[in-house]
Scaffold this motif. Structure first.
Motif, PDB file in Angstrom:
ATOM      1  N   ARG A 271    -130.995  26.145 -96.578  1.00 26.45           N
ATOM      2  CA  ARG A 271    -130.170  25.560 -97.636  1.00 26.45           C
ATOM      3  C   ARG A 271    -130.677  25.985 -99.007  1.00 26.45           C
ATOM      4  O   ARG A 271    -129.885  26.268 -99.916  1.00 26.45           O
ATOM      5  CB  ARG A 271    -130.162  24.040 -97.526  1.00 26.45           C
ATOM      6  N   ALA A 272    -132.006  26.055 -99.168  1.00 23.61           N
ATOM      7  CA  ALA A 272    -132.557  26.508-100.443  1.00 23.61           C
ATOM      8  C   ALA A 272    -132.127  27.940-100.736  1.00 23.61           C
ATOM      9  O   ALA A 272    -131.843  28.296-101.885  1.00 23.61           O
ATOM     10  CB  ALA A 272    -134.086  26.401-100.416  1.00 23.61           C
ATOM     11  N   ALA A 273    -132.058  28.777 -99.696  1.00 21.70           N
ATOM     12  CA  ALA A 273    -131.618  30.166 -99.884  1.00 21.70           C
ATOM     13  C   ALA A 273    -130.165  30.229-100.320  1.00 21.70           C
ATOM     14  O   ALA A 273    -129.801  31.029-101.191  1.00 21.70           O
ATOM     15  CB  ALA A 273    -131.816  30.942 -98.584  1.00 21.70           C
ATOM     16  N   ARG A 274    -129.321  29.390 -99.739  1.00 27.04           N
ATOM     17  CA  ARG A 274    -127.911  29.374-100.146  1.00 27.04           C
ATOM     18  C   ARG A 274    -127.766  28.935-101.595  1.00 27.04           C
ATOM     19  O   ARG A 274    -126.939  29.479-102.344  1.00 27.04           O
ATOM     20  CB  ARG A 274    -127.117  28.460 -99.219  1.00 27.04           C
ATOM     21  N   GLU A 275    -128.571  27.952-102.008  1.00 26.69           N
ATOM     22  CA  GLU A 275    -128.525  27.507-103.402  1.00 26.69           C
ATOM     23  C   GLU A 275    -129.015  28.604-104.343  1.00 26.69           C
ATOM     24  O   GLU A 275    -128.450  28.794-105.433  1.00 26.69           O
ATOM     25  CB  GLU A 275    -129.371  26.244-103.568  1.00 26.69           C
ATOM     26  N   LEU A 276    -130.057  29.326-103.948  1.00 27.24           N
ATOM     27  CA  LEU A 276    -130.567  30.431-104.758  1.00 27.24           C
ATOM     28  C   LEU A 276    -129.471  31.444-105.054  1.00 27.24           C
ATOM     29  O   LEU A 276    -129.279  31.868-106.204  1.00 27.24           O
ATOM     30  CB  LEU A 276    -131.711  31.110-104.001  1.00 27.24           C
ATOM     31  N   LEU A 277    -128.727  31.838-104.026  1.00 25.55           N
ATOM     32  CA  LEU A 277    -127.682  32.840-104.201  1.00 25.55           C
ATOM     33  C   LEU A 277    -126.505  32.295-105.004  1.00 25.55           C
ATOM     34  O   LEU A 277    -125.938  32.995-105.840  1.00 25.55           O
ATOM     35  CB  LEU A 277    -127.214  33.338-102.838  1.00 25.55           C
ATOM     36  N   ALA A 278    -126.148  31.042-104.746  1.00 25.36           N
ATOM     37  CA  ALA A 278    -125.034  30.452-105.486  1.00 25.36           C
ATOM     38  C   ALA A 278    -125.352  30.336-106.973  1.00 25.36           C
ATOM     39  O   ALA A 278    -124.457  30.450-107.819  1.00 25.36           O
ATOM     40  CB  ALA A 278    -124.688  29.078-104.912  1.00 25.36           C
ATOM     41  N   LEU A 279    -126.626  30.125-107.304  1.00 24.70           N
ATOM     42  CA  LEU A 279    -127.029  29.966-108.699  1.00 24.70           C
ATOM     43  C   LEU A 279    -127.436  31.289-109.350  1.00 24.70           C
ATOM     44  O   LEU A 279    -127.830  31.306-110.515  1.00 24.70           O
ATOM     45  CB  LEU A 279    -128.178  28.959-108.799  1.00 24.70           C
ATOM     46  N   ASP A 280    -127.374  32.394-108.583  1.00 27.42           N
ATOM     47  CA  ASP A 280    -127.641  33.732-109.119  1.00 27.42           C
ATOM     48  C   ASP A 280    -129.033  33.808-109.733  1.00 27.42           C
ATOM     49  O   ASP A 280    -129.220  34.335-110.839  1.00 27.42           O
ATOM     50  CB  ASP A 280    -126.577  34.110-110.151  1.00 27.42           C
ATOM     51  N   ARG A 281    -130.026  33.301-108.999  1.00 29.49           N
ATOM     52  CA  ARG A 281    -131.403  33.311-109.490  1.00 29.49           C
ATOM     53  C   ARG A 281    -132.261  34.256-108.659  1.00 29.49           C
ATOM     54  O   ARG A 281    -131.916  34.607-107.538  1.00 29.49           O
ATOM     55  CB  ARG A 281    -131.999  31.903-109.420  1.00 29.49           C
ATOM     56  N   ARG A 282    -133.395  34.619-109.227  1.00 30.38           N
ATOM     57  CA  ARG A 282    -134.360  35.424-108.475  1.00 30.38           C
ATOM     58  C   ARG A 282    -135.272  34.545-107.624  1.00 30.38           C
ATOM     59  O   ARG A 282    -135.831  35.000-106.635  1.00 30.38           O
ATOM     60  CB  ARG A 282    -135.202  36.260-109.430  1.00 30.38           C
ATOM     61  N   PHE A 283    -135.456  33.279-108.024  1.00 30.04           N
ATOM     62  CA  PHE A 283    -136.276  32.353-107.238  1.00 30.04           C
ATOM     63  C   PHE A 283    -135.707  30.952-107.362  1.00 30.04           C
ATOM     64  O   PHE A 283    -134.934  30.658-108.284  1.00 30.04           O
ATOM     65  CB  PHE A 283    -137.739  32.380-107.713  1.00 30.04           C
TER      66      PHE A 283
ATOM     67  N   LEU B  96    -136.989  26.731-106.381  1.00 31.90           N
ATOM     68  CA  LEU B  96    -138.016  25.827-105.873  1.00 31.90           C
ATOM     69  C   LEU B  96    -137.395  24.655-105.114  1.00 31.90           C
ATOM     70  O   LEU B  96    -136.312  24.190-105.458  1.00 31.90           O
ATOM     71  CB  LEU B  96    -138.861  25.281-107.025  1.00 31.90           C
ATOM     72  N   TYR B  97    -138.111  24.157-104.115  1.00 26.43           N
ATOM     73  CA  TYR B  97    -137.639  23.021-103.322  1.00 26.43           C
ATOM     74  C   TYR B  97    -138.827  22.372-102.632  1.00 26.43           C
ATOM     75  O   TYR B  97    -139.947  22.925-102.627  1.00 26.43           O
ATOM     76  CB  TYR B  97    -136.608  23.478-102.288  1.00 26.43           C
ATOM     77  N   THR B  98    -138.624  21.207-102.037  1.00 26.49           N
ATOM     78  CA  THR B  98    -139.615  20.574-101.169  1.00 26.49           C
ATOM     79  C   THR B  98    -139.199  20.822 -99.729  1.00 26.49           C
ATOM     80  O   THR B  98    -138.083  20.485 -99.342  1.00 26.49           O
ATOM     81  CB  THR B  98    -139.711  19.067-101.435  1.00 26.49           C
ATOM     82  N   ASP B  99    -140.105  21.426 -98.953  1.00 21.64           N
ATOM     83  CA  ASP B  99    -139.768  21.768 -97.575  1.00 21.64           C
ATOM     84  C   ASP B  99    -139.533  20.506 -96.751  1.00 21.64           C
ATOM     85  O   ASP B  99    -140.381  19.610 -96.702  1.00 21.64           O
ATOM     86  CB  ASP B  99    -140.894  22.593 -96.960  1.00 21.64           C
ATOM     87  N   LEU B 100    -138.377  20.428 -96.120  1.00 20.99           N
ATOM     88  CA  LEU B 100    -137.971  19.230 -95.395  1.00 20.99           C
ATOM     89  C   LEU B 100    -138.896  18.928 -94.224  1.00 20.99           C
ATOM     90  O   LEU B 100    -139.167  17.772 -93.911  1.00 20.99           O
ATOM     91  CB  LEU B 100    -136.533  19.393 -94.889  1.00 20.99           C
ATOM     92  N   ALA B 101    -139.425  19.952 -93.573  1.00 26.61           N
ATOM     93  CA  ALA B 101    -140.248  19.751 -92.379  1.00 26.61           C
ATOM     94  C   ALA B 101    -141.685  19.367 -92.714  1.00 26.61           C
ATOM     95  O   ALA B 101    -142.280  18.516 -92.052  1.00 26.61           O
ATOM     96  CB  ALA B 101    -140.244  21.017 -91.527  1.00 26.61           C
ATOM     97  N   THR B 102    -142.264  19.965 -93.765  1.00 28.63           N
ATOM     98  CA  THR B 102    -143.681  19.770 -94.058  1.00 28.63           C
ATOM     99  C   THR B 102    -143.954  18.884 -95.265  1.00 28.63           C
ATOM    100  O   THR B 102    -145.062  18.376 -95.429  1.00 28.63           O
ATOM    101  CB  THR B 102    -144.363  21.125 -94.304  1.00 28.63           C
ATOM    102  N   GLY B 103    -142.966  18.715 -96.152  1.00 28.49           N
ATOM    103  CA  GLY B 103    -143.172  17.967 -97.378  1.00 28.49           C
ATOM    104  C   GLY B 103    -143.911  18.745 -98.453  1.00 28.49           C
ATOM    105  O   GLY B 103    -144.202  18.209 -99.523  1.00 28.49           O
TER     106      GLY B 103
END
Length: 254
Positions: A148-160, A162-169
């Motif tokens: 999901r973070a990757a989809r947001e990255l592309l939708a926002l046209d960014r090079r990077f 940031l997010y909090t990983d859902l599995a590890t925190g």
């Protein structure tokens, strides 16, 4: 009795920066309204910013940034530059509309890096001694899967992104691979996000000439990103719980 339903007034805002002829500003406003209308009732809050830089080191001085909010999909953003204002307006709004339609209909915009190398805004040629951290932004990281973070990255046209990983925190970062355009996820403390203080991160950004350096702060083990701004200065992004920046932290660059 039949009641006709009317769409509320379109929320379209156009911001002009720099010296532009009146006809260019009027063209930008007309095209923004036209695009918002064509996207239909599921699109809201279309924003268009058109900037004309006077920096002679930049060969594509007309910079356009457009964003729209989509029902059920969130924001879509495009940022690019060309030689003329009208060309930038047409290209940024056309790209925005295409991505918005795909995101609404298919749930993502695909992994093709459209206009990444040809129309990405250029960095101003600023001497090293004159660079500084011109923007310091703190952010609250949303809990996401890497996908999901990757989809947001592309939708926002960014090079990077940031997010909090859902599995590890743990703090996570997704970034575009410069060669393939694929999106790669990393966690704080990994080889791609090593422990560095800000001065060392700044030295690496200078030496590599890349667009950003992601690092893990040794004080709290959280991600920081030091990045190049298009005006030639630097920006810093850190989680909202991060520490304060000391004065003169970039002195090692000079």
């Amino acid at each position: 009795m039949t009641r006709l339903r009317h769409r509320p007034a379109l929320d379209v805002r156009v911001e002009i920066r720099g010296e532009l002829p009146r006809e260019d500003a009027e063209y930008a406003r007309a095209r923004a309204l036209e695009t918002a209308t064509a996207l239909g009732p599921g699109a809201h809050a279309l924003r268009l910013r058109l900037t004309r830089t006077r920096d002679r080191s930049v060969t594509r001085p007309a910079v356009a940034q457009a964003q729209v909010e989509l029902d059920g999909a969130g924001p879509v953003r495009v940022h690019l530059a060309t030689r003329t204002a009208s060309e930038s307006v047409d290209l940024v709004l056309g790209t925005l509309a295409g991505r918005a339609v795909r995101l609404s209909e298919q749930g993502d915009i695909g992994f093709a890096v459209t206009y990444e190398s040809v129309y990405r805004p250029q960095y101003a040629d600023r001497p090293l001694a004159g660079r500084r951290i011109a923007r310091h932004k703190t952010v609250v990281l949303a809990r996401r899967t890497p996908g999901r973070a990757a989809r947001e990255l592309l939708a926002l046209d960014r090079r990077f992104h940031l997010y909090t990983d859902l599995a590890t925190g743990r703090d996570g970062l997704v970034r575009r691979c410069p060669l393939s355009g694929a999106v790669e996820p990393y966690l704080a403390g990994s080889e791609a996000v090593p422990p560095l203080d800000l001065a060392e991160a700044a030295r690496r950004l200078w030496l590599t000439g890349g667009p950003f350096v992601a690092h893990t702060d040794p004080g709290d083990d959280r991600i920081r990103v030091l990045y190049r701004r298009y005006d030639g200065h630097y920006g810093l992004i850190e989680p909202v719980s991060g520490g304060r920046i000391g004065a003169g932290i970039l002195s090692a660059l000079n």
